[in-house]
Structure formats: C-alpha cells, structure tokens
Design a protein around this motif. Sequence first.
Motif, PDB file in Angstrom:
ATOM      1  N   VAL A  84       0.857  -1.183   0.000  1.00  0.00           N
ATOM      2  CA  VAL A  84       0.000   0.000   0.000  1.00  0.00           C
ATOM      3  C   VAL A  84       0.896   1.236   0.000  1.00  0.00           C
ATOM      4  CG1 VAL A  84      -1.742   1.297   1.295  1.00  0.00           C
ATOM      5  CG2 VAL A  84      -1.838  -1.200   1.214  1.00  0.00           C
ATOM      6  N   PRO A  85       1.040   1.898  -1.154  1.00  0.00           N
ATOM      7  CA  PRO A  85       1.910   3.082  -1.211  1.00  0.00           C
ATOM      8  C   PRO A  85       1.279   4.273  -0.481  1.00  0.00           C
ATOM      9  CG  PRO A  85       1.486   2.173  -3.412  1.00  0.00           C
ATOM     10  CD  PRO A  85       0.512   1.530  -2.478  1.00  0.00           C
ATOM     11  N   VAL A  86       2.094   4.918   0.343  1.00  0.00           N
ATOM     12  CA  VAL A  86       1.656   6.140   1.026  1.00  0.00           C
ATOM     13  C   VAL A  86       2.343   7.298   0.306  1.00  0.00           C
ATOM     14  CG1 VAL A  86       1.675   7.421   3.205  1.00  0.00           C
ATOM     15  CG2 VAL A  86       1.457   4.926   3.221  1.00  0.00           C
ATOM     16  N   PRO A  87       1.605   8.220  -0.275  1.00  0.00           N
ATOM     17  CA  PRO A  87       2.253   9.279  -1.050  1.00  0.00           C
ATOM     18  C   PRO A  87       2.980  10.288  -0.155  1.00  0.00           C
ATOM     19  CG  PRO A  87      -0.112   9.653  -0.929  1.00  0.00           C
ATOM     20  CD  PRO A  87       0.143   8.346  -0.252  1.00  0.00           C
ATOM     21  N   GLN A  88       4.015  10.904  -0.718  1.00  0.00           N
ATOM     22  CA  GLN A  88       4.676  12.038  -0.047  1.00  0.00           C
ATOM     23  C   GLN A  88       4.896  13.116  -1.102  1.00  0.00           C
ATOM     24  OE1 GLN A  88       8.160  11.218   2.404  1.00  0.00           O
ATOM     25  NE2 GLN A  88       7.339   9.237   3.018  1.00  0.00           N
ATOM     26  N   SER A  89       4.491  14.328  -0.770  1.00  0.00           N
ATOM     27  CA  SER A  89       4.717  15.445  -1.682  1.00  0.00           C
ATOM     28  C   SER A  89       6.190  15.857  -1.587  1.00  0.00           C
ATOM     29  CB  SER A  89       3.833  16.626  -1.285  1.00  0.00           C
ATOM     30  OG  SER A  89       4.250  17.083  -0.012  1.00  0.00           O
ATOM     31  N   SER A  90       6.623  16.709  -2.508  1.00  0.00           N
ATOM     32  CA  SER A  90       8.016  17.199  -2.428  1.00  0.00           C
ATOM     33  C   SER A  90       8.241  17.918  -1.103  1.00  0.00           C
ATOM     34  CB  SER A  90       8.305  18.188  -3.554  1.00  0.00           C
ATOM     35  OG  SER A  90       8.023  17.599  -4.764  1.00  0.00           O
ATOM     36  N   GLU A  91       7.208  18.612  -0.647  1.00  0.00           N
ATOM     37  CA  GLU A  91       7.341  19.339   0.617  1.00  0.00           C
ATOM     38  C   GLU A  91       7.474  18.357   1.794  1.00  0.00           C
ATOM     39  OE1 GLU A  91       3.941  21.644   1.774  1.00  0.00           O
ATOM     40  OE2 GLU A  91       5.153  22.882   3.129  1.00  0.00           O
ATOM     41  N   ASP A  92       6.709  17.261   1.754  1.00  0.00           N
ATOM     42  CA  ASP A  92       6.827  16.234   2.809  1.00  0.00           C
ATOM     43  C   ASP A  92       8.245  15.656   2.821  1.00  0.00           C
ATOM     44  OD1 ASP A  92       4.102  16.424   3.377  1.00  0.00           O
ATOM     45  OD2 ASP A  92       3.561  14.779   2.024  1.00  0.00           O
ATOM     46  N   VAL A  93       8.752  15.385   1.625  1.00  0.00           N
ATOM     47  CA  VAL A  93      10.091  14.787   1.553  1.00  0.00           C
ATOM     48  C   VAL A  93      11.098  15.744   2.176  1.00  0.00           C
ATOM     49  CG1 VAL A  93      11.917  13.995  -0.008  1.00  0.00           C
ATOM     50  CG2 VAL A  93       9.534  13.402  -0.476  1.00  0.00           C
ATOM     51  N   GLU A  94      10.943  17.020   1.848  1.00  0.00           N
ATOM     52  CA  GLU A  94      11.905  18.005   2.363  1.00  0.00           C
ATOM     53  C   GLU A  94      11.777  18.178   3.881  1.00  0.00           C
ATOM     54  OE1 GLU A  94      11.552  21.804   0.429  1.00  0.00           O
ATOM     55  OE2 GLU A  94      12.634  22.764   2.093  1.00  0.00           O
ATOM     56  N   LEU A  95      10.541  18.259   4.368  1.00  0.00           N
ATOM     57  CA  LEU A  95      10.371  18.605   5.784  1.00  0.00           C
ATOM     58  C   LEU A  95      10.272  17.390   6.709  1.00  0.00           C
ATOM     59  CD1 LEU A  95       7.840  21.549   5.350  1.00  0.00           C
ATOM     60  CD2 LEU A  95      10.293  21.707   5.813  1.00  0.00           C
ATOM     61  N   TYR A  96       9.608  16.329   6.244  1.00  0.00           N
ATOM     62  CA  TYR A  96       9.433  15.135   7.101  1.00  0.00           C
ATOM     63  C   TYR A  96      10.616  14.178   6.972  1.00  0.00           C
ATOM     64  CZ  TYR A  96       8.308  10.128   7.222  1.00  0.00           C
ATOM     65  OH  TYR A  96       8.387   8.772   7.381  1.00  0.00           O
ATOM     66  N   TYR A  97      11.016  13.856   5.698  1.00  0.00           N
ATOM     67  CA  TYR A  97      12.056  12.836   5.505  1.00  0.00           C
ATOM     68  C   TYR A  97      13.463  13.446   5.664  1.00  0.00           C
ATOM     69  CZ  TYR A  97      15.286   9.763   3.061  1.00  0.00           C
ATOM     70  OH  TYR A  97      16.390   9.016   2.740  1.00  0.00           O
ATOM     71  N   GLU A  98      13.768  14.418   4.783  1.00  0.00           N
ATOM     72  CA  GLU A  98      15.113  15.024   4.893  1.00  0.00           C
ATOM     73  C   GLU A  98      15.214  15.878   6.152  1.00  0.00           C
ATOM     74  OE1 GLU A  98      15.641  15.267   0.063  1.00  0.00           O
ATOM     75  OE2 GLU A  98      15.040  17.049   1.161  1.00  0.00           O
ATOM     76  N   GLY A  99      14.092  16.494   6.534  1.00  0.00           N
ATOM     77  CA  GLY A  99      14.071  17.415   7.666  1.00  0.00           C
ATOM     78  C   GLY A  99      14.012  16.697   9.004  1.00  0.00           C
ATOM     79  N   PHE A 100      12.785  16.498   9.533  1.00  0.00           N
ATOM     80  CA  PHE A 100      12.692  16.023  10.914  1.00  0.00           C
ATOM     81  C   PHE A 100      13.326  14.639  11.107  1.00  0.00           C
ATOM     82  CE2 PHE A 100      10.880  14.805  14.969  1.00  0.00           C
ATOM     83  CZ  PHE A 100      11.076  15.978  15.679  1.00  0.00           C
ATOM     84  N   SER A 101      13.146  13.742  10.101  1.00  0.00           N
ATOM     85  CA  SER A 101      13.717  12.401  10.278  1.00  0.00           C
ATOM     86  C   SER A 101      15.248  12.435  10.228  1.00  0.00           C
ATOM     87  CB  SER A 101      13.202  11.444   9.191  1.00  0.00           C
ATOM     88  OG  SER A 101      11.806  11.334   9.279  1.00  0.00           O
ATOM     89  N   ASN A 102      15.778  13.105   9.198  1.00  0.00           N
ATOM     90  CA  ASN A 102      17.223  12.953   8.964  1.00  0.00           C
ATOM     91  C   ASN A 102      18.091  14.161   9.306  1.00  0.00           C
ATOM     92  OD1 ASN A 102      17.388  10.205   8.182  1.00  0.00           O
ATOM     93  ND2 ASN A 102      16.138  10.778   6.414  1.00  0.00           N
TER      94      ASN A 102
END
Length: 472
Positions: free
Chosen positions: A74-92
């Motif tokens: 089940v793919p969960v979408p991520q917008s470019s903004e999510d990638v920047e703030l959630y993945y690259e940002g808060f996570s990493n």
Amino acid sequence: MSLSSEFVVVANRLPVDRVPGTGTGEGASWRRSPGGLVSAIAPVMRRREGTWVGWHGAPDEVLMPFETDGMKLVPVPQSSEDVELYYEGFSNATLWPLYHDVVAPPVYSREMWDAYVRVNERFAKAAARVASQGAIVWVQDYQLQLVPAMLRRLRPDLRIGFFLHIPFPPLELFWQMPWRRQILEGLLGADLVGFQLPGAASNFVRLCRRLLDARYNKQDVFWDDRVVRARAFPISVDVGELNDLIARPSVRERAEEIRTDLGDTTILLGVDRLDYTKGITQRLEAFGELFGDGHLKPGEAVLVQIATPSRERVEQYQLLRDQIEQQVGRINGEYGEIGFPVVHYMHTSYTRDELAALYLAADVMVVTPLRDGMNLVAKEYVACRADLRGTLVLSEFAGAAAELKRAYQVNPYDIDGLKDTLLMALNAEPAEQARRMRAMRKRVIEHDVDRWARDFLSSLEEPNSPSGPPLQ
Ligand code: ADP
Ligand code: F6P
C-alpha cells in the motif's frame, strides 16, 4: 485483491524498488529490495497474507495498492514538501543526529515537526484502513514514532509493535528535543517497543519515568491502563542468502579477480552509506597516517572504501562528501605512487553479488562508526567468511560490538588506538584469524535475521503481563 490483513508492516519505505526503464505510475515494474529486513519479513508476509504500508520513493506520485512477490503493498504518497520537511528534515536532520549522540548538530524546526506529525498521521490512517480486526501491526523505525499512539486511537483492537533500528539516546541528550513528550507518548501507543540493545530499552523506560512520571517495573511501563514492554532484539543478517551468494562460482571468481586487479597486497575494506555517523573520515585519517609514519608502504596495503550515496539533499551529507573526497585526494596525492594508490574510493551502490565478492576478497574489514544502532555490514562480513579468514576491526560504538566480542574492537575517536588496531588486524596470523572468526560466526549463525523477526513477533503475540507490580 483484498487489502485487509491480519499482519501489517508499516515502514517509511516499501520493500520494493522500481525496475529502471519500466516506466512510472501504475505501469511500472517492481522488484524486491535487497536487505535483511525485507527477507526476514517476506516469509511472514506470505504466510499471513500480510500487507506492507510505506512510501514508494517518488515524491508527488500517487499510486494504487499493488502486489509483488506475494506481498500486498500500500503506497503512502509524499509530496516534495513532505520529503523536504518530514524525511530530509525532521527524520534525517533532527532525529538522526540527535539519536546518534549529536555527532552533527540536530536542526529543531517547528515546520519540520508539523510535517512529521502530518506524515505520521497519514501512515497511521493507511494502516488503520488495511488492518483486519485484532490484527498484528509492526511499525518500523524513527521516521514513524508517532504512529503507534495515532493508530491505537483509531483502532484500539490492534496489537501494535514498534522496532527502532537506530540507537535510542540517553536522557541527557533526548531532553533537548522540543517535542520529547509527544515522541514518548507516540511510542507508548505500542504494546511492545523493541530496541537493538538493552541499554536503549533502559534509556526509554528511564525517560518515561522522568519525563512522563510513568510507573514502571524493570522494562515494563504502566501507561493509560496498559502495560508497554520495552525489550532488546538485536537485528541480524540473512545468513542463508549470504551462504548462497558465497557458494556461487561467479562470486568466487569475482573475488579472485578483485584480488588480482588490486595486485599482491593486503586489502582493507569499508562499506557504508555515506553518512557522518560511520566514522569514514577517522578511518581515512588513521590509514593515511600509517603511510606517513612509515608503518606501511604503497603497494603493501590498500583501502577500498565503498560509500553508497545517501540523503544527498541534506546539508551535513553534502559537507561530508566534500570532506571525504578531499581527504582521499590528499592521501593518494601524498602517499600513493604510480600504479599504487593508497585508497580506492567508490561513491556508488553495489549489487549483493559484488558486495559478497568484496567481503571474500578483503583481508581486513574496517567498520568504525561513531555511533550505530547495529551495523549489518560487520555481521555480513562475518557471515561470508566461512573460510575463517580475514579480520574485523569494529567500533565499540556499533551495536554489533555487544555480540562480536572477538572483533578487533576500537574507539574510532582515538586515532592512535585505531592505527595500532589496524596494524594488529593486518598482522594477525591465520590461526588467530580463524579463532576469532569461528567465535563470531557462531553468534551470527545462531542469531540470524529470521530469529530476530520470530523473537519479536512471538513476544508481541504474548499477553502483556507485567514482570511485577509498578515500583513507583
Ligand atoms: P545503515 O542501516 O545505517 O545503512 P547497516 O550497516 O546496518 O547501516 O546496513 C547497511 C546495509 O546496506 C547492509 O546490508 C549493506 O550490505 C548495504 N550496503 C551498504 N553499502 C552498500 C553499497 N555500496 N552497495 C550496496 N549495498 C550497500
Ligand atoms: O537503519 C536506518 C535507516 O534509516 C533505515 O530506516 C533505512 O531503511 C536505511 O537506514 C536507509 O535510509 P534511507 O531510507 O534514508 O535511505
């Protein structure tokens, strides 16, 4: 395809990679990603007709659920903004450095935190939709620490497990986190919170006591009329897969070819994601100095450093790449000779076959993280050395050091100590190599990734009876 499952895995990434050249969107073909976690969980997924909820790796792309290799995805979408703030940002840029002993300064940004909450909510809702009544849901890693509590609110009938693949910091560091309470409460939504080492589980329980005033008994936390168990489950590698790889004639031939290509020399090997936690600069510094001091001469030994590109848009990773590439250039410029570079540096990802061949070719495996939850590369090397040859230099700050006691253990911050240890490992007699390798192999073979997954899941399925009444 019915998506409803009694076993659901939730992870930031799906366990598949798009096959290059097969298009985008619904038309793409997918193949199973390499790696122990996927091979450990895949059989359970098939047996229980499980569903995996995760991101498919492409921003701004919405995909329908699909099936690959017997797994419902089940793919969960991520917008470019999510990638920047959630993945690259808060996570990493926040959690990753904070949980790895602040070896780089964590960024504390409210905008990133908001994105982390938003994306965790999306994962929790996706899992809640596919889990059948009373299902087991297994949430993976630091990117999704809020999911357990969010999911419990949506679906109190579920049995929820969480496993943290990276270290969990001591109170003194975690205290910095502006959203420390929310993160602990997020994790406490699980029935079982798994860590790599017992010390991390103790850090978690201590924080629950101090920060949330929670009652506890040993590694059980009493929270919201429930018992939440914190336990250690050291992850491992897929020994069967590695055995198959090293038995292949093509892999053995490739190992011979690597040795021939590098000349009659001692081969040291580093295999890491290009990450500032991996101690690559310390390793290079120590190795370079051995030539400067005259302990080694060009042609006598060579360091092959494979660094997989990782999180390339995060600033600290860009800075590290520049630093490492300058360092490699300087060492080769200073100590190399025509036909005898001192370091071979590759900034690329390799196939499992090529990695196995490199492990077989290497005389000394150098694993020197400044902090690492486990470090699977160290265990992969040991699993591949059925010939009982080769030595492992291993940082005391890798989770694997607790199990691989017969490695040449080292403090990577101590450059002189690292140099001495490298020399010891380089000069180890075959009988000494075999003695150490035999002991390490016993541990890895008996505790492979399949056992890790079985131990976690059987513990999750046990009723949560506390080890005693609350002490506080
Ligand atoms: P981390 O999870 O921090 O990346 P680990 O050592 O625990 O570190 O796991 C890394 C995994 O990635 C191992 O299975 C290893 O074989 C794989 N890997 C590391 N470097 C490469 C590379 N250059 N090419 C392919 N796989 C790699
Ligand atoms: O083990 C830590 C981890 O972040 C995993 O969660 C992840 O699968 C792996 O390292 C690679 O990281 P990323 O998904 O950021 O490429």
